[in-house]
Design a protein around this motif. Structure first.
Motif, PDB file in Angstrom:
ATOM      1  N   THR A 183      13.695   0.447  86.598  1.00 44.04           N
ATOM      2  CA  THR A 183      14.052   1.705  86.353  1.00 44.04           C
ATOM      3  C   THR A 183      13.003   2.715  86.973  1.00 44.04           C
ATOM      4  N   ARG A 184      13.453   4.002  86.991  1.00 44.40           N
ATOM      5  CA  ARG A 184      12.701   5.111  87.519  1.00 44.40           C
ATOM      6  C   ARG A 184      13.378   6.391  86.880  1.00 44.40           C
ATOM      7  N   THR A 185      12.443   7.230  86.673  1.00 43.27           N
ATOM      8  CA  THR A 185      13.094   8.721  86.251  1.00 43.27           C
ATOM      9  C   THR A 185      12.579   9.747  86.930  1.00 43.27           C
ATOM     10  N   LEU A 186      13.342  10.543  87.239  1.00 39.95           N
ATOM     11  CA  LEU A 186      13.039  11.815  88.038  1.00 39.95           C
ATOM     12  C   LEU A 186      13.176  13.006  87.269  1.00 39.95           C
ATOM     13  N   LYS A 187      12.240  13.830  87.053  1.00 36.26           N
ATOM     14  CA  LYS A 187      12.266  14.866  86.203  1.00 36.26           C
ATOM     15  C   LYS A 187      12.522  16.226  87.127  1.00 36.26           C
ATOM     16  N   VAL A 188      13.173  16.976  86.886  1.00 33.95           N
ATOM     17  CA  VAL A 188      13.619  18.334  87.644  1.00 33.95           C
ATOM     18  C   VAL A 188      13.243  19.361  86.764  1.00 33.95           C
ATOM     19  N   GLY A 219      14.068  21.497  78.284  1.00 32.60           N
ATOM     20  CA  GLY A 219      14.115  22.163  79.226  1.00 32.60           C
ATOM     21  C   GLY A 219      13.985  21.805  80.648  1.00 32.60           C
ATOM     22  N   GLU A 220      14.394  20.398  80.678  1.00 30.34           N
ATOM     23  CA  GLU A 220      14.281  20.066  82.100  1.00 30.34           C
ATOM     24  C   GLU A 220      15.416  18.985  82.035  1.00 30.34           C
ATOM     25  N   VAL A 221      15.925  18.833  83.221  1.00 28.05           N
ATOM     26  CA  VAL A 221      16.972  17.601  83.611  1.00 28.05           C
ATOM     27  C   VAL A 221      16.134  16.310  84.133  1.00 28.05           C
ATOM     28  N   GLN A 222      16.711  15.512  83.526  1.00 22.45           N
ATOM     29  CA  GLN A 222      16.081  13.885  83.539  1.00 22.45           C
ATOM     30  C   GLN A 222      17.289  13.118  84.370  1.00 22.45           C
ATOM     31  N   LEU A 223      16.747  12.340  85.343  1.00 25.63           N
ATOM     32  CA  LEU A 223      17.777  11.548  85.937  1.00 25.63           C
ATOM     33  C   LEU A 223      17.148  10.060  85.814  1.00 25.63           C
ATOM     34  N   HIS A 224      17.753   9.285  84.999  1.00 26.89           N
ATOM     35  CA  HIS A 224      17.209   8.237  84.747  1.00 26.89           C
ATOM     36  C   HIS A 224      17.974   6.958  85.503  1.00 26.89           C
ATOM     37  N   LEU A 225      17.401   6.301  86.464  1.00 23.56           N
ATOM     38  CA  LEU A 225      17.983   5.370  87.350  1.00 23.56           C
ATOM     39  C   LEU A 225      17.569   3.783  86.764  1.00 23.56           C
ATOM     40  N   ASP A 252      11.930  20.457  95.893  1.00 26.21           N
ATOM     41  CA  ASP A 252      10.767  20.587  95.178  1.00 26.21           C
ATOM     42  C   ASP A 252      11.252  21.125  93.899  1.00 26.21           C
ATOM     43  N   HIS A 253      12.357  20.891  93.405  1.00 20.71           N
ATOM     44  CA  HIS A 253      12.699  20.955  91.856  1.00 20.71           C
ATOM     45  C   HIS A 253      12.354  19.628  91.382  1.00 20.71           C
ATOM     46  N   VAL A 254      12.164  18.650  92.124  1.00 19.25           N
ATOM     47  CA  VAL A 254      11.462  17.413  91.371  1.00 19.25           C
ATOM     48  C   VAL A 254      10.138  17.492  91.249  1.00 19.25           C
ATOM     49  N   PHE A 255       9.789  17.459  90.006  1.00 22.11           N
ATOM     50  CA  PHE A 255       8.380  17.497  89.719  1.00 22.11           C
ATOM     51  C   PHE A 255       7.742  16.157  89.278  1.00 22.11           C
ATOM     52  N   SER A 256       8.555  15.206  89.108  1.00 26.04           N
ATOM     53  CA  SER A 256       7.951  14.190  88.618  1.00 26.04           C
ATOM     54  C   SER A 256       8.870  12.911  88.755  1.00 26.04           C
ATOM     55  N   THR A 257       8.166  11.657  89.235  1.00 23.84           N
ATOM     56  CA  THR A 257       9.060  10.595  89.674  1.00 23.84           C
ATOM     57  C   THR A 257       8.398   9.479  88.766  1.00 23.84           C
ATOM     58  N   ALA A 258       7.533   9.591  87.937  1.00 26.04           N
ATOM     59  CA  ALA A 258       6.711   8.476  87.263  1.00 26.04           C
ATOM     60  C   ALA A 258       6.536   8.627  85.838  1.00 26.04           C
ATOM     61  N   GLY A 259       7.407   9.600  85.474  1.00 24.93           N
ATOM     62  CA  GLY A 259       7.445   9.680  83.805  1.00 24.93           C
ATOM     63  C   GLY A 259       6.662  10.923  83.469  1.00 24.93           C
ATOM     64  N   GLU A 260       5.780  11.630  84.385  1.00 26.29           N
ATOM     65  CA  GLU A 260       4.679  12.447  83.864  1.00 26.29           C
ATOM     66  C   GLU A 260       5.374  13.784  83.462  1.00 26.29           C
ATOM     67  N   SER A 261       4.612  14.544  82.681  1.00 22.95           N
ATOM     68  CA  SER A 261       5.181  15.780  82.093  1.00 22.95           C
ATOM     69  C   SER A 261       4.878  16.696  82.893  1.00 22.95           C
ATOM     70  N   LEU A 262       5.516  17.944  82.602  1.00 28.53           N
ATOM     71  CA  LEU A 262       5.078  19.316  83.647  1.00 28.53           C
ATOM     72  C   LEU A 262       3.635  19.620  83.604  1.00 28.53           C
ATOM     73  N   GLU A 263       3.086  19.646  82.383  1.00 28.05           N
ATOM     74  CA  GLU A 263       1.604  19.918  82.121  1.00 28.05           C
ATOM     75  C   GLU A 263       0.839  18.961  82.742  1.00 28.05           C
ATOM     76  N   GLN A 264       1.109  17.608  82.589  1.00 24.24           N
ATOM     77  CA  GLN A 264       0.181  16.486  83.401  1.00 24.24           C
ATOM     78  C   GLN A 264       0.260  17.044  85.015  1.00 24.24           C
ATOM     79  N   ILE A 265       1.599  17.190  85.423  1.00 28.79           N
ATOM     80  CA  ILE A 265       1.628  17.658  87.120  1.00 28.79           C
ATOM     81  C   ILE A 265       0.760  18.625  87.336  1.00 28.79           C
ATOM     82  N   VAL A 266       0.834  19.888  86.488  1.00 27.77           N
ATOM     83  CA  VAL A 266       0.042  20.976  86.727  1.00 27.77           C
ATOM     84  C   VAL A 266      -1.213  20.709  86.661  1.00 27.77           C
TER      85      VAL A 266
END
Ligand code: ATP
Ligand code: MG
Length: 414
Positions: A183-188, A219-225, A252-266
């Protein structure tokens, strides 16, 4: 191979009890590459149970019943599955002796009703229950000429979990061809669900063995693969390839590919650049600071800020020029900019964030409707200011505003 789970018990149809067992079972089945394609909750009614059992048996290879194996009148699972599968029940003398022994050990006379717990479907293997009196059952049989695996499990989670894990999973593992799920989750961020899907669909449709689900959440789009293959490597490879293609498309709309939250990435980005952050927030009332500081270690990059709710505080503590507020109003582009630049100066941070808007439900004017938000991010040289009109109620508007502010900080650091 697919599975169907049927939770039995009238209490599960009230607002007070939830079917949590199926979540546990689903997680375990997935480790064998088995997908759950249907779940139902049925009350303690024989007719309803038989009807739901027949539907499940007709359409799914693995059918798991749980609950209703107790000794009381409303425990009808054995009888109902027996009727649906046309397998007679037989009272097992060994099980019966075991039940009597259990009660004797506790110096209690066994009630007549408990004898029913020794009834086993013809051809079924009985599954001992270490934690309770109701044995489970395992059937490797047929329904309308097709092979089926059918399980009857007790309802109480502390009985069901060890029984499923120790007795059912090993049997299934032995019978099923090996299949692995990756599995993989992309957050946009800051892209609508519709746009995200229309851009991703032509890509993910090419991958037939990867199931892609697009969800709009927080408030984000998640693509679950979810990819399925006969080796772990192959499953992993498929999912990685698809994730890469999607990332190329969504940029660059994709901010995370391993499940991290936006605040974590920031947080990662700020640390990587050894940058610091300060905020002056109005309509979000501290939500931005709360999200940033929810990450352990945020003291390394977050200096602090001001909840500048009142205009006087904007002037006094953040240094917003009174003329700006008078001319443009507190909810305006120039004030957002002055908040970002002012708080950066006051805190001596690398980046400054300013947030101002109308969260509602009151406070709107003809020119400034509820949901209007201005957000500014400055690095001292360039200040980006964005105006947005967010839909929804107060809570959603505030969340979207914090989301956009976080995403603007992320972009500033890219
Ligand atoms: P048994 O087969 O042991 O008689 P049962 O479901 O008939 O099980 P109940 O008395 O109905 O026995 O339920 C026992 C407890 O297990 C209750 O607290 C009930 O809420 C819980 N339970 C039953 N089914 C589930 C489920 N699917 N998910 C979570 N809890 C459940
Ligand atoms: Mg019950």
């Amino acid at each position: 191979m697919n599975a169907e789970i049927i939770a039995i018990g009238s209490e599960l149809l009230t607002p007070f009890h939830q079917d949590t067992n199926s979540l546990f079972i689903t997680e375990k089945l997935n480790t064998l590459g088995v997908e759950v394609t249907f779940k139902s909750v049925v009350g303690d009614s024989r007719a309803n149970l038989v009807s739901v059992a027949r539907i499940a048996l007709a359409r799914t290879d693995i059918v798991i019943f749980m609950g209703g194996l107790g000794p009381t009148e409303d425990d009808l699972t054995r009888e109902s599955v027996s009727e649906a599968m046309r397998l007679p029940l037989k009272r097992d003398p060994d099980l019966l002796a075991d039940l009597y022994a259990r009660f004797a050990a506790r110096r209690i006379k066994m009630p007549e009703n408990n004898q029913r717990q020794a009834d086993v479907l013809d051809g079924a293997a009985s599954l001992p229950n270490a934690k309770g009196t109701a044995p489970g059952q395992w059937i490797d049989g047929q329904y309308e000429g097709r092979d089926k695996f059918v399980m009857l499990l007790p309802g109480p989670p502390y009985e069901l979990k060890p029984m499923f894990e120790e007795q059912c999973l090993p049997r299934l593992r032995e019978k099923l061809p090996p299949l692995f799920i990756a599995t993989r989750t992309l957050k946009v961020a800051m892209m609508g669900e519709g746009e995200c899907d229309s851009r991703s669909a032509p890509i993910y449709r090419k991958y037939e063995r990867v199931q892609t689900t697009v969800l709009f959440k927080h408030g984000e789009v998640q693509l679950h693969l979810r990819g399925r293959a006969s080796t772990a490597l192959e499953a992993q490879d498929m999912v990685e390839k698809l994730a890469e293609e999607l990332e190329d498309e969504l940029g660059d709309h994709v901010f995370s590919t391993a499940g991290e939250s936006l605040e974590q990435i920031v947080g990662y980005f700020l640390q990587m650049r050894t940058a610091t952050l300060a905020v002056a927030e109005s309509c979000t009332g501290g939500l931005f600071s709360q999200r940033i500081t929810s990450i352990p270690g945020s003291s390394r990059y977050f200096l602090g800020g001001v909840v500048s709710y009142d205009d006087e505080i904007k002037k006094l503590l953040v240094g917003v020029p009174p003329m700006l507020i008078k001319e443009h109003g507190a909810v305006s582009k120039p004030v957002a900019q002055a908040l970002a630049e002012g708080i950066r100066r006051k805190c001596n941070s690398t980046l400054g964030v300013g947030i101002t808007g109308i969260a509602g439900p009151g406070g709107a004017t003809d020119e400034k409707p509820v949901g209007l938000v201005f957000i500014a991010v400055t690095d001292g040289r360039v200040t980006d200011v964005v105006e947005r009109q967010f839909p929804g109620d107060r809570e959603r508007i505030r969340w979207f505003a914090s989301q956009l502010a976080l995403d603007m900080v992320r972009r500033k650091l890219l």
